[in-house]
Design a protein around this motif. Structure first.
Motif, PDB file in Angstrom:
ATOM      1  N   THR A  47       0.462  -8.405  -4.247  1.00  0.00           N
ATOM      2  CA  THR A  47       0.651  -7.784  -5.740  1.00  0.00           C
ATOM      3  C   THR A  47      -0.753  -7.419  -6.328  1.00  0.00           C
ATOM      4  OG1 THR A  47       0.804  -9.755  -6.910  1.00  0.00           O
ATOM      5  CG2 THR A  47       2.766  -8.705  -6.001  1.00  0.00           C
ATOM      6  N   HIS A  48      -1.785  -7.788  -6.001  1.00  0.00           N
ATOM      7  CA  HIS A  48      -3.150  -7.593  -6.616  1.00  0.00           C
ATOM      8  C   HIS A  48      -3.533  -6.277  -6.048  1.00  0.00           C
ATOM      9  CE1 HIS A  48      -3.159 -11.937  -7.459  1.00  0.00           C
ATOM     10  NE2 HIS A  48      -4.321 -11.886  -8.151  1.00  0.00           N
ATOM     11  N   TYR A  49      -3.079  -5.888  -4.902  1.00  0.00           N
ATOM     12  CA  TYR A  49      -3.701  -4.775  -4.301  1.00  0.00           C
ATOM     13  C   TYR A  49      -3.665  -3.405  -4.758  1.00  0.00           C
ATOM     14  CZ  TYR A  49      -5.030  -8.553  -0.417  1.00  0.00           C
ATOM     15  OH  TYR A  49      -5.506  -9.203  -0.071  1.00  0.00           O
ATOM     16  N   LYS A  50      -2.512  -3.058  -5.453  1.00  0.00           N
ATOM     17  CA  LYS A  50      -2.138  -2.119  -6.176  1.00  0.00           C
ATOM     18  C   LYS A  50      -2.977  -1.503  -7.257  1.00  0.00           C
ATOM     19  CE  LYS A  50       0.907  -3.820  -9.622  1.00  0.00           C
ATOM     20  NZ  LYS A  50       2.341  -3.925 -10.302  1.00  0.00           N
ATOM     21  N   TYR A  51      -3.937  -2.641  -7.564  1.00  0.00           N
ATOM     22  CA  TYR A  51      -4.920  -2.188  -8.584  1.00  0.00           C
ATOM     23  C   TYR A  51      -6.386  -1.854  -8.012  1.00  0.00           C
ATOM     24  CZ  TYR A  51      -1.887  -4.926 -11.629  1.00  0.00           C
ATOM     25  OH  TYR A  51      -0.929  -5.219 -12.489  1.00  0.00           O
ATOM     26  N   ILE A  52      -6.205  -1.729  -6.734  1.00  0.00           N
ATOM     27  CA  ILE A  52      -7.411  -1.202  -5.877  1.00  0.00           C
ATOM     28  C   ILE A  52      -7.027  -0.214  -4.959  1.00  0.00           C
ATOM     29  CG2 ILE A  52      -9.104  -3.025  -6.262  1.00  0.00           C
ATOM     30  CD1 ILE A  52      -8.581  -3.802  -3.396  1.00  0.00           C
ATOM     31  N   SER A  53      -5.571   0.236  -5.133  1.00  0.00           N
ATOM     32  CA  SER A  53      -5.207   1.249  -4.181  1.00  0.00           C
ATOM     33  C   SER A  53      -5.979   2.486  -3.855  1.00  0.00           C
ATOM     34  CB  SER A  53      -3.860   1.544  -4.575  1.00  0.00           C
ATOM     35  OG  SER A  53      -3.761   2.228  -5.935  1.00  0.00           O
ATOM     36  N   ASN A  54      -6.696   2.742  -4.978  1.00  0.00           N
ATOM     37  CA  ASN A  54      -7.735   3.951  -5.064  1.00  0.00           C
ATOM     38  C   ASN A  54      -8.925   3.725  -4.247  1.00  0.00           C
ATOM     39  OD1 ASN A  54      -8.798   2.089  -6.900  1.00  0.00           O
ATOM     40  ND2 ASN A  54      -9.786   3.635  -7.826  1.00  0.00           N
ATOM     41  N   LEU A  55      -9.434   2.652  -4.220  1.00  0.00           N
ATOM     42  CA  LEU A  55     -10.545   2.215  -3.078  1.00  0.00           C
ATOM     43  C   LEU A  55     -10.012   2.206  -1.713  1.00  0.00           C
ATOM     44  CD1 LEU A  55     -12.096  -0.728  -5.097  1.00  0.00           C
ATOM     45  CD2 LEU A  55     -12.901   1.646  -5.095  1.00  0.00           C
ATOM     46  N   ILE A  56      -8.843   1.664  -1.527  1.00  0.00           N
ATOM     47  CA  ILE A  56      -8.104   1.566  -0.285  1.00  0.00           C
ATOM     48  C   ILE A  56      -7.849   3.034   0.015  1.00  0.00           C
ATOM     49  CG2 ILE A  56      -6.179   0.880   1.086  1.00  0.00           C
ATOM     50  CD1 ILE A  56      -5.981  -1.763  -0.841  1.00  0.00           C
ATOM     51  N   GLN A  57      -7.145   3.975  -0.608  1.00  0.00           N
ATOM     52  CA  GLN A  57      -6.847   5.351  -0.262  1.00  0.00           C
ATOM     53  C   GLN A  57      -8.011   6.008   0.154  1.00  0.00           C
ATOM     54  OE1 GLN A  57      -3.459   6.905  -0.565  1.00  0.00           O
ATOM     55  NE2 GLN A  57      -4.781   7.726   1.084  1.00  0.00           N
ATOM     56  N   LYS A  58      -9.374   5.906  -0.458  1.00  0.00           N
ATOM     57  CA  LYS A  58     -10.607   6.446  -0.283  1.00  0.00           C
ATOM     58  C   LYS A  58     -11.069   6.062   1.209  1.00  0.00           C
ATOM     59  CE  LYS A  58     -13.693   6.479  -3.438  1.00  0.00           C
ATOM     60  NZ  LYS A  58     -14.886   5.951  -4.257  1.00  0.00           N
ATOM     61  N   ARG A  59     -10.566   4.877   1.802  1.00  0.00           N
ATOM     62  CA  ARG A  59     -11.157   4.525   2.901  1.00  0.00           C
ATOM     63  C   ARG A  59     -10.025   5.019   4.151  1.00  0.00           C
ATOM     64  NH1 ARG A  59     -13.398   2.103  -0.637  1.00  0.00           N
ATOM     65  NH2 ARG A  59     -15.499   1.086  -0.590  1.00  0.00           N
ATOM     66  N   PHE A  60      -8.931   5.352   3.857  1.00  0.00           N
ATOM     67  CA  PHE A  60      -7.840   5.648   4.801  1.00  0.00           C
ATOM     68  C   PHE A  60      -7.254   6.952   4.040  1.00  0.00           C
ATOM     69  CE2 PHE A  60      -8.131   1.120   4.854  1.00  0.00           C
ATOM     70  CZ  PHE A  60      -8.606   0.768   6.343  1.00  0.00           C
ATOM     71  N   PRO A  61      -8.000   8.113   3.870  1.00  0.00           N
ATOM     72  CA  PRO A  61      -7.503   9.249   3.387  1.00  0.00           C
ATOM     73  C   PRO A  61      -6.115  10.005   3.787  1.00  0.00           C
ATOM     74  CG  PRO A  61      -9.587   9.845   4.706  1.00  0.00           C
ATOM     75  CD  PRO A  61      -9.242   8.221   4.500  1.00  0.00           C
ATOM     76  N   LYS A  62      -5.896   9.688   5.177  1.00  0.00           N
ATOM     77  CA  LYS A  62      -4.861  10.313   5.854  1.00  0.00           C
ATOM     78  C   LYS A  62      -3.558   9.443   5.743  1.00  0.00           C
ATOM     79  CE  LYS A  62      -7.381  13.043   9.174  1.00  0.00           C
ATOM     80  NZ  LYS A  62      -7.538  13.035  10.735  1.00  0.00           N
ATOM     81  N   ALA A  63      -3.640   8.117   5.333  1.00  0.00           N
ATOM     82  CA  ALA A  63      -2.577   7.124   5.268  1.00  0.00           C
ATOM     83  C   ALA A  63      -1.826   7.196   3.953  1.00  0.00           C
ATOM     84  CB  ALA A  63      -3.524   5.658   5.271  1.00  0.00           C
ATOM     85  N   LEU A  64      -0.615   6.914   4.171  1.00  0.00           N
ATOM     86  CA  LEU A  64       0.222   6.743   2.896  1.00  0.00           C
ATOM     87  C   LEU A  64       0.273   5.352   2.627  1.00  0.00           C
ATOM     88  CD1 LEU A  64       2.691   7.565   1.249  1.00  0.00           C
ATOM     89  CD2 LEU A  64       4.126   6.753   3.179  1.00  0.00           C
ATOM     90  N   ILE A  65      -0.153   4.824   1.417  1.00  0.00           N
ATOM     91  CA  ILE A  65      -0.400   3.638   0.803  1.00  0.00           C
ATOM     92  C   ILE A  65       1.086   3.215   0.392  1.00  0.00           C
ATOM     93  CG2 ILE A  65      -1.604   2.065  -0.822  1.00  0.00           C
ATOM     94  CD1 ILE A  65      -3.473   3.264   1.253  1.00  0.00           C
ATOM     95  N   VAL A  66       1.509   1.937   0.713  1.00  0.00           N
ATOM     96  CA  VAL A  66       2.693   1.630   0.414  1.00  0.00           C
ATOM     97  C   VAL A  66       2.667   0.368  -0.239  1.00  0.00           C
ATOM     98  CG1 VAL A  66       4.967   0.689   1.291  1.00  0.00           C
ATOM     99  CG2 VAL A  66       3.952   2.532   3.010  1.00  0.00           C
TER     100      VAL A  66
END
Length: 90
Positions: A47-66
């Motif tokens: 549940t913590h990771y939604k707060y850094i989803s922007n950092l994750i998306q930046k590293r995986f630009p083609k991925a869908l973040i679930v």
């Protein structure tokens, strides 16, 4: 599907330390030889990771973040409604 242990990442979120979270994410990608361009989905399993989803998306630009926490909460409520032995009023 690959599960990646993310030791320390939740703690960096709790401390609002985006720099540490970024360094940890980069380290996981490197350590586990992940090719970000080939990743289709990233499932946030904490549940913590939604707060850094922007950092994750930046590293995986083609991925869908679930981000499944809302769905999990709904399913838990449904489960508790069916299992009255967990009812605090009993």
């Amino acid at each position: 599907m690959t599960s990646i242990p993310c030791s320390g990442l939740a703690e960096s979120v709790e401390e609002s330390d985006n720099y540490a979270a970024s360094m940890l994410l980069d380290n996981y990608i490197s350590t586990f030889n992940i090719r970000p361009d080939l990743v289709k989905y990233v499932i946030l399993a904490c549940t913590h990771y939604k707060y850094i989803s922007n950092l994750i998306q930046k590293r995986f630009p083609k991925a869908l973040i679930v981000e499944p926490s809302k769905y999990c909460a709904i399913k838990l409520i449904e489960y508790l409604d069916r299992h009255t032995e967990y009812n605090c009023e009993n």
